[in-house]
Write an enzyme that holds these catalytic residues in place. Sequence first.
Site, mmCIF file in Angstrom:
data_model
loop_
_atom_site.group_PDB
_atom_site.id
_atom_site.type_symbol
_atom_site.label_atom_id
_atom_site.label_comp_id
_atom_site.label_asym_id
_atom_site.label_seq_id
_atom_site.Cartn_x
_atom_site.Cartn_y
_atom_site.Cartn_z
ATOM 1 N N HIS A 269 0.840 -1.210 0.000
ATOM 2 C CA HIS A 269 0.000 0.000 0.000
ATOM 3 C C HIS A 269 0.871 1.255 0.000
ATOM 4 O O HIS A 269 0.711 2.138 -0.850
ATOM 5 C CB HIS A 269 -0.915 -0.020 1.232
ATOM 6 C CG HIS A 269 -1.809 1.168 1.353
ATOM 7 N ND1 HIS A 269 -3.137 1.151 0.988
ATOM 8 C CD2 HIS A 269 -1.574 2.429 1.816
ATOM 9 C CE1 HIS A 269 -3.671 2.340 1.206
ATOM 10 N NE2 HIS A 269 -2.740 3.137 1.717
ATOM 11 N N GLU A 270 1.786 1.325 0.955
ATOM 12 C CA GLU A 270 2.649 2.515 1.044
ATOM 13 C C GLU A 270 3.600 2.576 -0.150
ATOM 14 O O GLU A 270 3.983 3.654 -0.604
ATOM 15 C CB GLU A 270 3.423 2.517 2.358
ATOM 16 C CG GLU A 270 2.565 2.490 3.618
ATOM 17 C CD GLU A 270 1.497 3.581 3.670
ATOM 18 O OE1 GLU A 270 1.679 4.642 3.012
ATOM 19 O OE2 GLU A 270 0.478 3.380 4.353
ATOM 20 N N HIS A 273 1.907 4.494 -2.894
ATOM 21 C CA HIS A 273 2.077 5.943 -2.688
ATOM 22 C C HIS A 273 3.465 6.382 -3.146
ATOM 23 O O HIS A 273 3.639 7.415 -3.803
ATOM 24 C CB HIS A 273 1.929 6.284 -1.202
ATOM 25 C CG HIS A 273 0.519 6.334 -0.704
ATOM 26 N ND1 HIS A 273 -0.450 7.147 -1.272
ATOM 27 C CD2 HIS A 273 -0.080 5.702 0.339
ATOM 28 C CE1 HIS A 273 -1.585 6.999 -0.605
ATOM 29 N NE2 HIS A 273 -1.393 6.123 0.368
ATOM 30 N N GLU A 299 -4.499 7.933 -3.148
ATOM 31 C CA GLU A 299 -5.006 6.656 -2.624
ATOM 32 C C GLU A 299 -5.327 5.671 -3.732
ATOM 33 O O GLU A 299 -5.266 4.457 -3.530
ATOM 34 C CB GLU A 299 -6.239 6.898 -1.747
ATOM 35 C CG GLU A 299 -5.930 7.480 -0.384
ATOM 36 C CD GLU A 299 -5.012 6.596 0.448
ATOM 37 O OE1 GLU A 299 -5.100 5.352 0.339
ATOM 38 O OE2 GLU A 299 -4.194 7.145 1.202
#
Length: 504
Positions: A269-270, A273, A299
């Site tokens: 997830h990170e 980003h 996101e």
Amino acid sequence: MRMATIEQRLAEYLELTKKMKSYEEALGVLYWDMRTGAPRKGLETRAEVIGVLSTELFKLSTSDRMGELLAALTEPAAFESLSRLHRRSVTESKKDYDRSKKIPPEMYQKYVVLASQAESVWEEAKPNNDFATFRPYLEQVVDYQKQFIELWGYGENKYDTLLDAYEPGMTVTKLDAVFGALRETLVPLVAAIAAKPALDTAFMNRKVPTEQQRAFSEFILKEIGYDFAAGRLDPTTHPFATGLNPGDVRVTTRYIEDDVKNSLFSTIHEGGHALYEQNVSPALIGTNLCTGTSMGIHESQSRLWENMIGRSRPFWERYYGDFQRIVPAFADVPMEDFYRAVNEVKPSLIRTEADELTYNLHIMIRYELEKRLMNDELQVADLPEAWNAMYKEYLGIEPPNDELGVLQDVHWSGGGFGYFPSYSLGNMYAAQMMDAMRAALPTFDADVAAGRFDPIKAWLTEKIYTHGKLLTPSEVIRNVAGAELDPTYLTTYLEAKYKEIYAL
């Protein structure tokens, strides 16, 4: 004295924005340090330092000279003479200036210090299940937010002005409609899955040493294209990514020995980003456009990489062998069982651990609570009770304590009201982007199954990453998909995936 030319004013404006970006980068390092192991005894002083530097940055952004430069550069003739990049930069600065100018610097400094202190208090209160200690800090943060809303002004709903800060143009009216349509699809789908026999996922709680989790996290980040020469991975309480500049984008994750899924998907997830921030065009460095264009678009990238790629069958067909090699505790678990386990649909208490289907219900709960807080329909003191009631209503489960309930997220302690809807908007953007990417890259599934992410990353860079904030959210989705945001892509994706997994 000769009047300054447009070129001279532009040069001065660019120098001023570059100085502001330098302050932002310094603050980013300080915040990162606070969340990744700074000595506890130094946190109170660190909060004061952050307050001072943030106030200096705030003063630069609202200075009389900034106002004069923006006034000159936004005059029609001058504005039309600027390049596309400079027009967009000036437009963004003018919006921020008009908003920030309404807040007195002394008030802003007190708020920044409070928010920094509140985050540190939250970090202590959460594991101790101690809402009472955190409550007075949160009450002050909420009070400041209400004061800011009055200073900024608002339209139909007080909450609109907070939404606009994270997703320009978003309103309560629009979100209510989008969330309503999403809920109509999600609720019956979740109910249909609940009626099926539960998956056997007990093996997901096998203990995995932190070192093995870290090794696989680093391995998978490199595989998807994260550049460790321009970043690093560190543990923290609540995972986040910090983009200081494209050459320094840091990610964090959380290791829990009996929940390897937590670090695995937090890392991806990170990493999503970070891929965005690492691939912003070098031409934007030093400008206010050297970042993602909105939290919803940002996101979309974390959710796209975490869920639509990272939880897909082709992904695990390629990487499950590597996972078993690095994490031998799963050596006897078949890949198909693991794939279904990481996509299990089951109402849960923790947002960050929620499955794709129920995740949006977690966001809707926070959205409703925030609206009520900002419109004086709910008091901070009543938050735990309201939180628990909504979890019962939306998910059919009730938190046994505040650590697993109202204290689980860091966002409110730092004043991040209006942020949560970005997560669901990100899911919607991501599904629409995936549809467009599959059309543009016919070998998409084969590429993922072979661990070939270069074509995917190149396409995302061309369509999204390289532009930074040069494009608005609306322009980004049109650039990607040729149309405005359409939430039906998300419901189509979710129905197809989970009907197959659960044989509905």
